[in-house]
Design an enzyme around this catalytic site. Structure first.
Site, PDB file in Angstrom:
ATOM      1  N   GLY A 216      27.539 -26.040  38.838  1.00  0.00           N
ATOM      2  CA  GLY A 216      28.396 -26.651  39.046  1.00  0.00           C
ATOM      3  C   GLY A 216      27.945 -27.646  40.408  1.00  0.00           C
ATOM      4  O   GLY A 216      26.674 -27.867  40.901  1.00  0.00           O
ATOM      5  N   GLU A 241      28.394 -26.938  27.401  1.00  0.00           N
ATOM      6  CA  GLU A 241      28.561 -26.112  28.449  1.00  0.00           C
ATOM      7  C   GLU A 241      27.926 -26.499  29.938  1.00  0.00           C
ATOM      8  O   GLU A 241      26.772 -26.794  29.985  1.00  0.00           O
ATOM      9  CB  GLU A 241      27.855 -24.681  28.275  1.00  0.00           C
ATOM     10  CG  GLU A 241      27.988 -23.719  29.202  1.00  0.00           C
ATOM     11  CD  GLU A 241      27.193 -22.469  28.873  1.00  0.00           C
ATOM     12  OE1 GLU A 241      27.305 -21.369  29.610  1.00  0.00           O
ATOM     13  OE2 GLU A 241      26.541 -22.197  27.868  1.00  0.00           O
ATOM     14  N   LEU A 242      28.703 -26.713  30.955  1.00  0.00           N
ATOM     15  CA  LEU A 242      28.043 -27.528  31.960  1.00  0.00           C
ATOM     16  C   LEU A 242      26.810 -26.557  32.710  1.00  0.00           C
ATOM     17  O   LEU A 242      27.153 -25.396  32.908  1.00  0.00           O
ATOM     18  CB  LEU A 242      29.147 -27.490  33.054  1.00  0.00           C
ATOM     19  CG  LEU A 242      28.928 -27.741  34.471  1.00  0.00           C
ATOM     20  CD1 LEU A 242      28.372 -29.293  34.628  1.00  0.00           C
ATOM     21  CD2 LEU A 242      30.117 -27.613  35.539  1.00  0.00           C
ATOM     22  N   ASP A 243      25.992 -27.050  32.876  1.00  0.00           N
ATOM     23  CA  ASP A 243      24.642 -26.454  33.389  1.00  0.00           C
ATOM     24  C   ASP A 243      24.135 -25.369  32.568  1.00  0.00           C
ATOM     25  O   ASP A 243      23.829 -24.369  33.476  1.00  0.00           O
ATOM     26  CB  ASP A 243      24.695 -26.268  34.801  1.00  0.00           C
ATOM     27  CG  ASP A 243      24.896 -27.369  35.704  1.00  0.00           C
ATOM     28  OD1 ASP A 243      24.589 -28.551  35.442  1.00  0.00           O
ATOM     29  OD2 ASP A 243      25.673 -27.323  36.593  1.00  0.00           O
ATOM     30  N   GLY A 244      24.459 -25.240  31.651  1.00  0.00           N
ATOM     31  CA  GLY A 244      23.993 -24.131  30.600  1.00  0.00           C
ATOM     32  C   GLY A 244      23.331 -24.464  29.507  1.00  0.00           C
ATOM     33  O   GLY A 244      23.151 -23.533  28.479  1.00  0.00           O
TER      34      GLY A 244
END
Length: 299
Positions: A216, A241-244
């Site tokens: 994040g 998925e955020l930064d996933g």
């Protein structure tokens, strides 16, 4: 037919005119390498590089990257694809074939920070990034004076919370169907699932932390508050998925208690530049296979 590992690919126009790259993933089983090699031999191809990886000899997945030279490749490639589909069906291969002479076209998205953008531009101008930069898109005017002297089109498309959907639609219109990958070079906007769907496993982001740590916003502040002794950067494919998304490349550097947040940012900028440039280079040279949420990188 000659086979060799870890041979650097030839670069330039004429030297790659008859070179192709094949990426294959499939359930591991005996005979895959023999069948692919025999097929290419019968076509008159010469394998110049071959790298493979097996997740588990029994019941796992098998991955291979092959570079080969074939006389009159451009005239024969469609027939080759058609004929190879029989081998692919027999072994249940998930495969792709690309021509080394056809450079991939990339679009770079950027906001106000220039270090990752400049690194890519420098690599491109030096001939070390084997791609065509089709355009730069930004939600700010700041980078225009850096980009236009390179002769690259610059598109300003502002983004706010209220206009995000319209802005993304405009971005899709500008990018069109002629871009192979999108590079988020510190583009400080979260792209929507609808946008990602258009470019699955073709959007590369640089995140300024060693994922999965400090996901994040403001990761350097998070790292400083945690008192870490190593900071890093991560290039990954973008998913919902955020930064996933699947990680392509990472690197780190040691820091100390004497470093404040601004020091971490300064050190981190160098890591980010190098990591993103590597990831983009590997992508455009067809060195990456995505499997589930991981990558196999033949570098």
């Amino acid at each position: 037919m000659n086979q060799a590992s870890n041979t650097a690919p030839l670069r330039g126009g004429d030297t790659t005119i008859n070179r192709a790259r094949m990426l294959i993933s499939c359930p591991d089983q005996p005979g895959i390498v023999a069948a692919v090699s025999q097929f290419l031999f019968e076509y008159g191809a010469n394998i110049v590089q071959s790298d493979q990886y097996t997740m588990d000899p029994e019941g796992g997945m098998f991955f291979i990257r092959i570079e080969f030279d074939l006389p009159d490749l451009s005239a024969r490639v469609e027939q080759l694809k058609h004929d190879f589909s029989k081998v692919a069906d027999h072994f249940r291969l998930d495969w792709s074939l690309s021509l080394a002479a056809q450079k991939k076209r990339i679009a770079i998205f950027v906001s106000k920070e220039d270090h990752c953008l400049l690194e890519l531009l420098w690599h491109w101008r030096a001939g070390d990034l084997n791609a065509d930069i089709a355009m730069v898109i930004s939600n700010h005017h700041d980078m225009r004076s850096l980009v236009e002297p390179f002769g690259i089109p610059y598109h300003y498309i502002p983004v706010t919370a209220d206009t995000k959907k319209d802005a993304e639609q405009r971005q899709l219109e500008v990018v069109g169907d002629n871009v192979d990958a999108i590079i988020l070079a510190r583009y400080m906007q979260i792209v929507s699932p609808a946008f990602i769907e258009h470019f699955a496993n073709r959007i590369i982001n640089i995140h300024h932390s060693f994922l999965p740590a400090f996901v994040g916003g403001k990761p350097y502040a998070q790292a400083h508050n945690r008192g870490v002794k190593i900071i890093g950067a991560t290039a990954h494919y973008v998913t919902e998925e955020l930064d996933g998304g699947p990680i392509i490349e990472q690197d780190v550097q040691r820091v100390s208690h004497r470093d404040n947040v601004e020091d971490l940012k300064r050190i981190g900028r160098h890591i980010e530049r190098i990591v993103l440039a590597r990831a983009v280079s590997w992508h455009v040279e067809d060195r990456i296979i995505v499997h589930n949420n991981k990558t196999v990188v033949f570098n």
